[in-house]
Design an enzyme around this catalytic site. Structure first.
Site, PDB file in Angstrom:
ATOM      1  N   GLU A 107       0.286 -13.534 -19.008  1.00  0.00           N
ATOM      2  CA  GLU A 107       0.924 -14.568 -18.190  1.00  0.00           C
ATOM      3  C   GLU A 107      -0.057 -15.732 -17.987  1.00  0.00           C
ATOM      4  O   GLU A 107      -1.240 -15.500 -17.713  1.00  0.00           O
ATOM      5  CB  GLU A 107       1.291 -13.948 -16.827  1.00  0.00           C
ATOM      6  CG  GLU A 107       2.086 -14.876 -15.906  1.00  0.00           C
ATOM      7  CD  GLU A 107       2.311 -14.238 -14.531  1.00  0.00           C
ATOM      8  OE1 GLU A 107       1.592 -13.275 -14.186  1.00  0.00           O
ATOM      9  OE2 GLU A 107       3.197 -14.713 -13.797  1.00  0.00           O
ATOM     10  N   LYS A 121      10.807 -16.701 -14.608  1.00  0.00           N
ATOM     11  CA  LYS A 121      10.470 -15.606 -13.684  1.00  0.00           C
ATOM     12  C   LYS A 121      11.391 -15.621 -12.472  1.00  0.00           C
ATOM     13  O   LYS A 121      11.448 -16.623 -11.742  1.00  0.00           O
ATOM     14  CB  LYS A 121       9.013 -15.759 -13.260  1.00  0.00           C
ATOM     15  CG  LYS A 121       8.422 -14.606 -12.472  1.00  0.00           C
ATOM     16  CD  LYS A 121       6.903 -14.846 -12.306  1.00  0.00           C
ATOM     17  CE  LYS A 121       6.192 -13.718 -11.592  1.00  0.00           C
ATOM     18  NZ  LYS A 121       4.712 -13.936 -11.556  1.00  0.00           N
ATOM     19  N   CYS A 156       5.534 -10.393 -15.000  1.00  0.00           N
ATOM     20  CA  CYS A 156       4.663  -9.859 -13.938  1.00  0.00           C
ATOM     21  C   CYS A 156       5.415  -9.262 -12.738  1.00  0.00           C
ATOM     22  O   CYS A 156       5.928  -8.162 -12.831  1.00  0.00           O
ATOM     23  CB  CYS A 156       3.656 -10.917 -13.520  1.00  0.00           C
ATOM     24  SG  CYS A 156       2.149 -10.204 -12.757  1.00  0.00           S
TER      25      CYS A 156
END
Lengths: 298, 298
Positions: free
Chosen positions: B45, B118, B155
């Site tokens: 990331e 995300k 993540c």
């Protein structure tokens, strides 16, 4: 300020054809755990009988009993005698031709605090549960006891993150999974270990994803398949208790009867959630498709 | 009949202040993986910069770039040169004052196959992502590439079983999690190990619960906190690739730059699902409360 803790115990044992012997093993384990100061006891799934679902035969419906019934009465007495919460497992006869795989929670006064009817029902060679058990119709609701709000689920439920999440959202303080799961003796050692490790991993992950302790029981021993269609099952034991980060607190062997005990600090859930605040960040605006069977290509 | 396999690689590296150096490290790793026959590459990331979210400061918005933009152009060239799928991570400038933490999938022809913004945004001391990143508005949709349908998440998404499930229901063949996660140097070794193990466990469980391979990258190295509010972070590496039963196929160290590679057999998903048929048994009639923030006592 004192912390809110419970001492949980799992009674891992083998099961045979005789109801009295099986219940005797369960009670003997409970007495041992009580002597060690445990106050919440988890028994294995269907701990008063052989895992009859290895084959599909109508004679096994004779093993079912009502709730309340013989098993909950006997274990209720044990719960009251020692001031314990006991989570037991009953092949429930609800009505003529209507049966469930049910977990019953007995409170410290011996009364029934609540029941959970297994929602996810497996069905594969040697595990013909869809023949016996009507899928649960009570939903995913934790059961309030004098020692806490317990998220009781049963075996196959353990593979479904949705079940753990729903119990967590509804305020469960601990997740419990009475289980009966074993190896196909015909599988090779690597496959066996992948399966057992997957079983442990997916349940530890429910602890992690929900910041909740998890208590999981299983039986041990080889049970034959009377139909000879399969080689029967080697139930892999490995009952365990883990904490809010999935850390193992106690674990039993794969093949021996054992009573395992661990102290669970219920206050850690709030502490862990403060720095790992998944509940704050869930995208409930974007989860609708969880309610679909499959998302087919448009 | 030949099986449908891919060779996945993860480029685990440290990141510094210099964009060119960071991108150079990513590309060097990709070249190495390509030489080893890898055809799907996952980068960490935000691999072109320090993990700036350690503090909240407006100057870091200067690091953002459009998509397509410099990073996707450069990596698109690398993808086309070697015929690779590359999953990279971009601090996306979408409009004035509107930024996302975005993963971009570059297909084997160098073009952009798709992007994922995300959805779950963390925010805790040293990880002030809510200051920088608007939560994704594209939902959970796998990205079709010439090598398969990829379920790309980022993540913090890794702690949410819902995200993995949604990607699985929509036909993802592999789950990918570019990550930037590290230890607070002030934590004790036992707490550090619990956190790293929880991170591995919860993602392996996405593999188990969905019968899908999982590929997870992370950066390594210590990064200081310019604000001195915290001790910075020791990014814990440990990038890994696991199979459909959560079995580890390859794993990197906690502290060294590494390229790890594993062959993934995509046909195993159907095989494993035949005997572990969770998708058959999901109780979609009883999951509605997943869409609630919390189930308050009635």
């Amino acid at each position: 300020m004192s912390r809110h803790t419970v001492r949980a115990a799992i009674i891992q044992h083998a099961c045979g054809v005789d109801y009295e012997e099986n219940l005797g093993r369960s009670i003997q384990g409970i007495e041992e755990a009580a002597a060690g100061g445990a106050n919440i006891i988890l028994l294995p799934e269907l701990h008063t009988c052989l895992y009859f679902c290895v084959e599909a035969h109508t004679r096994y419906f004779d093993l079912a009993e009502p709730i309340p019934g013989p098993t909950t009465n006997r274990l209720g007495e044990v719960a009251a005698k020692h001031g314990l919460v006991i989570i037991c497992s009953v092949f429930e006869r609800r009505s003529k031709g209507l049966y469930h795989n049910t977990a019953v929670v007995l409170d410290t006064d011996g009364g029934i605090a609540g029941r959970y009817r297994k929602m996810h029902i497996p069905d594969d060679p040697g595990y013909y549960e869809k023949f016996y058990f009507t899928p649960g119709d009570l939903g995913f609701h934790p059961i309030q006891t004098s020692l806490g709000k317990l998220g009781v689920l049963v075996c196959w439920d353990q593979w479904f993150p949705e079940a753990a999440r729903l119990m967590s959202l509804a305020g469960a303080e601990i997740l419990f999974y009475p289980s009966a799961i074993g190896w196909d003796p015909a599988d090779n050692p690597a496959e066996k270990e992948r399966q057992r490790d997957a079983w442990i991993t997916v349940q530890r992950a429910h602890a992690v994803a929900n910041n909740l302790p998890v208590v999981t029981s299983n039986r041990v021993g080889h049970e034959a398949d009377p139909s000879r269609a399969t080689d029967g099952a080697d139930f892999w034991g490995s009952s365990f208790i883990c904490g809010q980060q999935g850390e193992i607190l106690a674990q039993a062997s794969a093949d021996k009867p054992e009573v395992i005990v661990a102290d669970i600090d219920l206050d850690r859930t709030d502490e862990v959630r403060r720095i790992w605040p998944y509940m704050r960040d869930r995208r409930i605006d974007a989860y609708q498709d969880i309610l679909r069977r499959h998302i087919d290509d448009e």
